[in-house]
Design an enzyme around this catalytic site. Structure first.
Site, mmCIF file in Angstrom:
data_model
loop_
_atom_site.group_PDB
_atom_site.id
_atom_site.type_symbol
_atom_site.label_atom_id
_atom_site.label_comp_id
_atom_site.label_asym_id
_atom_site.label_seq_id
_atom_site.Cartn_x
_atom_site.Cartn_y
_atom_site.Cartn_z
ATOM 1 N N CYS A 26 0.635 -1.296 0.006
ATOM 2 C CA CYS A 26 -0.145 -0.062 0.012
ATOM 3 C C CYS A 26 0.846 1.283 -0.176
ATOM 4 O O CYS A 26 0.424 2.124 -0.351
ATOM 5 C CB CYS A 26 -0.845 0.027 1.207
ATOM 6 S SG CYS A 26 -2.062 -1.475 1.461
ATOM 7 N N ASN A 77 -10.360 -0.181 -0.331
ATOM 8 C CA ASN A 77 -8.849 -0.370 0.034
ATOM 9 C C ASN A 77 -8.316 -0.825 -1.440
ATOM 10 O O ASN A 77 -8.613 -1.910 -1.670
ATOM 11 C CB ASN A 77 -8.364 -0.906 0.939
ATOM 12 C CG ASN A 77 -6.732 -1.047 1.242
ATOM 13 O OD1 ASN A 77 -6.050 -0.607 0.371
ATOM 14 N ND2 ASN A 77 -6.499 -1.488 2.300
ATOM 15 N N HIS A 137 -3.357 6.928 2.203
ATOM 16 C CA HIS A 137 -3.687 5.578 1.861
ATOM 17 C C HIS A 137 -5.131 5.400 2.349
ATOM 18 O O HIS A 137 -5.215 5.751 3.488
ATOM 19 C CB HIS A 137 -2.689 4.617 2.013
ATOM 20 C CG HIS A 137 -3.080 3.327 2.050
ATOM 21 N ND1 HIS A 137 -3.839 2.509 0.887
ATOM 22 C CD2 HIS A 137 -3.298 2.210 2.833
ATOM 23 C CE1 HIS A 137 -4.338 1.538 0.950
ATOM 24 N NE2 HIS A 137 -4.098 1.155 2.229
#
Length: 321
Positions: A111, A278, A248
């Site tokens: 990520c 996500n 993020h």
């Protein structure tokens, strides 16, 4: 010279799956997912691939930057879910774009991948090695999920984001930081292919993402404000001078906790996870493209990009638009 973002682009799969859609195929609900994460929907690939989404996002970024494929000198792909082990995603993008003069390689920082790629582009440009770089964060996470594990699969989506980064004497990256803690890496993990040859053989069952959500949450709310503070200190910038913090998109509760620890209003922390979930390495560039195309940025604005996730990895970049 500094690395300045000259154009952005993003791509989401056509299929939009809401929490209610998931509730019809597994034991979950909109209330359960939304109250814990802030996620309302995600886009899942059907015909799209990590490469096709990356190419679409890249073309949009190049169009905004006014860059032709032949001008690109380097392509960096950040992903954990490329279509092939080899060739790399970046080389497949190079082929599709016709970027015949570009070197290409992938990096894997989960990520944090796009932020690591931007820091890498900054290093190349500061060294004088390259002047025009395409960086991509792209994921097809749906193929890595156990769709029987309702605690994990509902969190993730598919998509791609890209940015063209050019050498600039006036604006761009002011400072960046990166970090890793491999000792805690297994709190968010996905096993690869096992050894299988005539002298050793192991079961070759499909492996899926596994996550200890509580440990990831504690890591994020502690580490993200710390790395943002470090990057701001290196840049000589106060938090109050930052126009937007683009984090993020893992969990709304994490973003709210980071804002509180930095003592900054949530208005400075735009989100797209309600619609995208996500998307690992793609989440920061997708959000960046959205705020860019929504007219929320003007030349000279100071912004912060921050990524955190599997590895465990984290990173932040302070830049002027």
């Amino acid at each position: 010279m500094r690395a300045r973002i000259a154009g952005t682009g993003s791509c989401l799969p056509k299929l939009r799956v809401t929490n209610d859609d998931l509730g019809r195929v597994m034991d979950t609900s909109d209330e359960w997912i939304r109250s814990r994460t802030g996620i309302g929907a995600r886009h899942l690939a059907v015909e799209e691939t990590t490469t096709s989404m990356s190419v679409s996002a890249a073309r949009k970024a190049m169009e905004e930057a006014g860059i032709q494929p032949e001008e690109l000198e380097l392509i960096i792909g950040a992903t954990v879910s490329a279509d092939h082990v080899v060739p790399p995603l970046s080389c497949e993008v190079q082929r599709e774009l016709g970027a015949v003069h570009a070197a290409a390689y992938d990096l894997c920082a989960a990520c944090s991948g796009f932020v690591f790629a931007l820091n890498t582009a900054q290093a190349y440009i500061r060294s004088g090695m390259y002047r025009k770089i395409l960086i991509i964060g792209a994921e097809t996470l749906s193929k890595l999920m156990d769709w029987q594990d309702r605690s994990t699969c509902v969190l993730f989506g598919d998509g791609a984001g890209a940015a063209v980064v050019c050498a600039d004497a006036d604006g761009g990256v002011l400072a960046g930081v990166q970090g890793s803690d491999g000792a805690k890496g297994m709190v968010l993990a996905c096993a690869g292919r096992p050894v299988n040859h005539p002298f050793a053989s192991h079961a070759a069952d499909l492996q899926y993402v596994q996550m200890n959500g509580q440990e990831v949450y504690k890591f994020a709310v502690r580490t993200v404000p710390m790395c943002i503070d470090q990057a701001l200190l290196k840049a000589g910038i106060q938090p109050e001078q930052v126009k937007l913090f683009l984090l993020h998109q893992a969990n709304l509760r994490i973003i709210e906790a980071v804002a509180k620890r930095l003592k900054q209003p949530m208005e400075k922390f735009p989100v797209c996870l309600e619609e995208c979930g996500n998307v690992s390495a793609a989440s920061v560039p997708i959000l960046l493209d959205r705020v860019n195309r929504d007219g929320m940025l003007k030349r000279g604005d100071c912004i912060v990009l921050a990524g955190f996730g599997a590895g465990l990895t984290w990173g932040a970049v302070v830049l002027t638009w």
